[in-house]
Design a protein around this motif. Structure first.
Motif, short mmCIF file in Angstrom:
data_model
loop_
_atom_site.label_atom_id
_atom_site.label_comp_id
_atom_site.label_asym_id
_atom_site.label_seq_id
_atom_site.Cartn_x
_atom_site.Cartn_y
_atom_site.Cartn_z
N GLU A 84 0.12 3.31 36.66
CA GLU A 84 0.32 3.22 35.21
C GLU A 84 -0.60 2.19 34.56
OE1 GLU A 84 3.87 1.95 32.05
OE2 GLU A 84 4.38 2.51 34.10
N ARG A 85 -0.66 0.98 35.13
CA ARG A 85 -1.37 -0.13 34.50
C ARG A 85 -2.80 -0.30 35.01
NH1 ARG A 85 0.46 -4.93 36.07
NH2 ARG A 85 -0.80 -5.89 34.46
N GLY A 86 -3.06 0.23 36.20
CA GLY A 86 -4.36 0.00 36.80
C GLY A 86 -4.48 -1.37 37.43
N ASP A 87 -3.37 -2.09 37.53
CA ASP A 87 -3.40 -3.42 38.11
C ASP A 87 -1.98 -3.84 38.47
OD1 ASP A 87 -4.72 -5.61 39.09
OD2 ASP A 87 -5.52 -6.29 37.17
N LEU A 88 -1.88 -4.87 39.30
CA LEU A 88 -0.61 -5.48 39.68
C LEU A 88 -0.80 -6.98 39.68
CD1 LEU A 88 0.37 -3.34 42.83
CD2 LEU A 88 1.29 -3.11 40.52
N PRO A 89 0.25 -7.76 39.47
CA PRO A 89 0.09 -9.22 39.52
C PRO A 89 -0.58 -9.71 40.81
CG PRO A 89 2.22 -8.68 38.59
CD PRO A 89 1.61 -7.38 39.04
N GLY A 90 -0.17 -9.12 41.95
CA GLY A 90 -0.77 -9.56 43.21
C GLY A 90 -2.22 -9.18 43.35
N VAL A 91 -2.59 -8.01 42.86
CA VAL A 91 -3.98 -7.57 42.91
C VAL A 91 -4.84 -8.38 41.94
CG1 VAL A 91 -5.52 -5.60 42.54
CG2 VAL A 91 -3.29 -5.26 43.65
N GLU A 92 -4.31 -8.59 40.76
CA GLU A 92 -5.02 -9.38 39.75
C GLU A 92 -5.27 -10.81 40.25
OE1 GLU A 92 -4.58 -10.56 35.00
OE2 GLU A 92 -2.84 -9.83 36.13
N ALA A 93 -4.28 -11.38 40.94
CA ALA A 93 -4.44 -12.74 41.46
C ALA A 93 -5.58 -12.80 42.48
CB ALA A 93 -3.13 -13.21 42.09
N LEU A 94 -5.68 -11.80 43.34
CA LEU A 94 -6.76 -11.76 44.33
C LEU A 94 -8.12 -11.65 43.64
CD1 LEU A 94 -5.24 -9.39 47.03
CD2 LEU A 94 -5.62 -11.86 47.25
N ARG A 95 -8.16 -10.90 42.55
CA ARG A 95 -9.42 -10.72 41.84
C ARG A 95 -9.91 -12.04 41.24
NH1 ARG A 95 -7.71 -6.87 38.95
NH2 ARG A 95 -8.17 -5.18 40.40
N ARG A 96 -9.02 -13.01 41.09
CA ARG A 96 -9.38 -14.32 40.53
C ARG A 96 -9.53 -15.39 41.60
NH1 ARG A 96 -5.17 -14.40 35.35
NH2 ARG A 96 -6.14 -12.70 34.19
N ALA A 97 -9.47 -15.01 42.87
CA ALA A 97 -9.59 -15.99 43.96
C ALA A 97 -10.98 -16.63 43.94
CB ALA A 97 -9.34 -15.29 45.29
N PRO A 98 -11.11 -17.83 44.50
CA PRO A 98 -12.40 -18.53 44.45
C PRO A 98 -13.53 -17.79 45.17
CG PRO A 98 -10.80 -19.74 45.79
CD PRO A 98 -10.05 -18.68 45.07
N ASN A 99 -13.22 -16.93 46.12
CA ASN A 99 -14.26 -16.18 46.82
C ASN A 99 -14.51 -14.81 46.22
OD1 ASN A 99 -11.59 -15.62 47.82
ND2 ASN A 99 -12.51 -14.36 49.43
N ALA A 100 -13.79 -14.46 45.15
CA ALA A 100 -14.02 -13.18 44.47
C ALA A 100 -15.20 -13.32 43.53
CB ALA A 100 -12.78 -12.75 43.70
N VAL A 101 -15.83 -12.20 43.23
CA VAL A 101 -16.91 -12.20 42.25
C VAL A 101 -16.51 -11.30 41.11
CG1 VAL A 101 -18.69 -12.64 43.96
CG2 VAL A 101 -18.09 -10.29 43.41
N GLU A 102 -17.07 -11.56 39.96
CA GLU A 102 -16.79 -10.72 38.81
C GLU A 102 -17.25 -9.30 39.07
OE1 GLU A 102 -15.21 -11.35 36.00
OE2 GLU A 102 -14.75 -13.39 36.63
N ALA A 103 -16.37 -8.34 38.81
CA ALA A 103 -16.78 -6.94 38.96
C ALA A 103 -17.82 -6.63 37.89
CB ALA A 103 -15.57 -6.03 38.79
N ASP A 104 -18.94 -6.03 38.32
CA ASP A 104 -19.96 -5.73 37.31
C ASP A 104 -19.56 -4.51 36.51
OD1 ASP A 104 -20.81 -3.33 38.60
OD2 ASP A 104 -22.09 -4.50 39.94
N GLU A 105 -20.35 -4.18 35.50
CA GLU A 105 -19.96 -3.14 34.57
C GLU A 105 -19.91 -1.77 35.22
OE1 GLU A 105 -22.51 -3.34 31.23
OE2 GLU A 105 -21.77 -5.27 30.54
N SER A 106 -20.55 -1.61 36.37
CA SER A 106 -20.54 -0.32 37.05
C SER A 106 -19.34 -0.17 37.97
CB SER A 106 -21.81 -0.14 37.87
OG SER A 106 -21.86 -1.09 38.92
N ASP A 107 -18.55 -1.23 38.15
CA ASP A 107 -17.40 -1.17 39.03
C ASP A 107 -16.46 -0.06 38.59
OD1 ASP A 107 -14.74 -1.80 40.22
OD2 ASP A 107 -15.83 -3.53 40.99
N GLU A 108 -15.99 0.74 39.53
CA GLU A 108 -15.16 1.90 39.20
C GLU A 108 -13.87 1.50 38.52
OE1 GLU A 108 -16.47 4.84 42.85
OE2 GLU A 108 -15.01 3.24 43.17
#
Length: 388
Positions: free
Chosen positions: A361-385
């Protein structure tokens, strides 16, 4: 990275590091023993990936619904014993929900959890729709990643949203239409057809002006259903017939009486629709068999009662026979596919009913969103699916 989410390979070297792994070991217990260890075994690939590379692993989980205080009924000792057999060397912490800080997402409890740990892995997809301390707190402090189980859920479910093979047929069922309206709206943005069964179909029938007798009905959602039918009626497929039980009948008790009869969409007073009819089951199966992608969430009727299992069984059989990519959205659909013995004929069975619905429904979850903000994550570029 997977949809901007770091995976195990995105962690720094784990050799000699202490890793906290959030698992979902909320297993059923019977007389103090584990009745089904599937959730423990499902975490083994991630635990073995880490330990085989030299990590010192501590797993943590919730178990049951203790009220923020230790409760012997929810002690993780049986889980700890089984985990020691399946994953020697992996330790298991206490039940997370013995602390009120878990559900309150208390930063002090996060600090307590992470003390002595260098890295964090979330492999608890079924709990990742909760903004609890062990789910959303650690990625803000240390390099983090999705475990193999969670990564597969993200890959499959977000893949359905972004690039399904067509035709894409979604099947929704279950009791309440209010629980599925958000998912239906999200799926209408990507699915070619949505087949609607279960108790929720009767609110749609009411929106079309049919009588529903004593069937499940949410009067306050009739206008929502009517609006969806007015706008998307060519893509929403409702049952053409139902199986109903007459006055005096009791669900789960064939001996109680009550005639069972197949009928059209209009259900007489005193009768209760409890399954899609054979005509609808055949029509739904035809749609499924022609699909290249199938998502099923929610049974077609009260399949726990043999008198009302035929619709769900027919859909389960069609999903198993479909040559396209097939996904079961957890919950009762997963229970149904297992009951009928088709689980090995499906491409993906989600480990979280509520989590899978929310992610779709949302395309995201609190747990998934938190991982996306982890210090070793990188910003998804504009081509990211994920951003398409």
């Amino acid at each position: 990275m997977l949809f901007g989410v770091p995976v195990l390979e995105d962690l720094p070297s784990v050799d000699g590091r202490s890793v906290l792994v959030r698992c979902d070991f909320n297993v059923p217990l019977r007389d103090g023993e584990i009745a089904d260890d599937h959730r423990i075994r499902a975490a083994l690939p991630t635990l073995e990936w880490l330990t085989s590379r030299g990590a010192k692993v501590t797993a943590v989980t919730h178990l049951g619904r203790p009220k923020g205080t230790p409760d012997p009924a929810f002690d993780v000792a049986p889980v700890r014993r089984r985990l020691a057999e399946l994953a020697p060397g992996v330790t298991l912490g206490e039940n997370l929900r013995f602390s009120p800080g878990e559900t309150a997402n208390d930063p002090d409890f996060v600090d307590e959890l992470m003390a002595g740990h260098d890295l964090y892995v979330n492999d608890a997809f079924g709990a990742s729709h909760r903004a609890h301390a062990s789910i959303v707190g650690p990625p803000s402090r240390v390099p983090s990643a999705a475990g193999l189980l969670l990564a597969r859920e993200v890959e499959v479910l977000l893949g359905l949203r972004s690039h399904p093979r067509r035709p894409f047929v979604a099947i929704t069922g279950g009791a309440k239409v209010s629980d599925k309206l958000g998912v239906i709206r999200a799926l209408l943005g990507v699915a070619d057809q949505i087949l609607i069964g279960g108790g929720m179909c009767f609110t749609f029938f009411a929106a079309l002006g049919h009588s529903v007798g004593s069937s499940l009905l949410e009067p306050d959602r009739i206008d929502d259903c009517k609006a969806l039918l007015d706008e998307f009626g060519d893509r929403l497929v409702l049952p053409s017939d139902v199986v109903a039980m007459g006055p005096g009948g009791k669900i789960g008790d064939p001996e109680a009486g009550g005639e069972v009869r197949n009928m059209g969409r209009s259900v007489p007073d005193g009768w209760m629709g409890l399954d899609i009819g054979p005509g609808s089951a055949a029509e739904f199966a035809d749609h499924v068999l022609e699909a290249s992608t199938v998502l099923w969430n929610g049974p077609m009727g009260v399949f726990e009662d043999p008198r009302f299992e035929a619709g769900t069984r027919s859909v389960a059989q069609a999903v198993a026979d479909c040559r396209g990519f097939t996904v079961i959205g957890g919950g009762d659909s997963a229970a149904a596919i297992a009951q009928f013995g088709f689980e090995d004929q499906v491409d993906h069975i989600s480990t979280g009913g509520g989590a899978s619905l929310e992610l779709i429904e949302r395309g995201d979850l609190p747990g998934v969103e938190a991982l996306r903000r982890a210090p070793n994550a990188v910003e998804a570029d504009e081509s990211d699916e994920f951003n398409e």
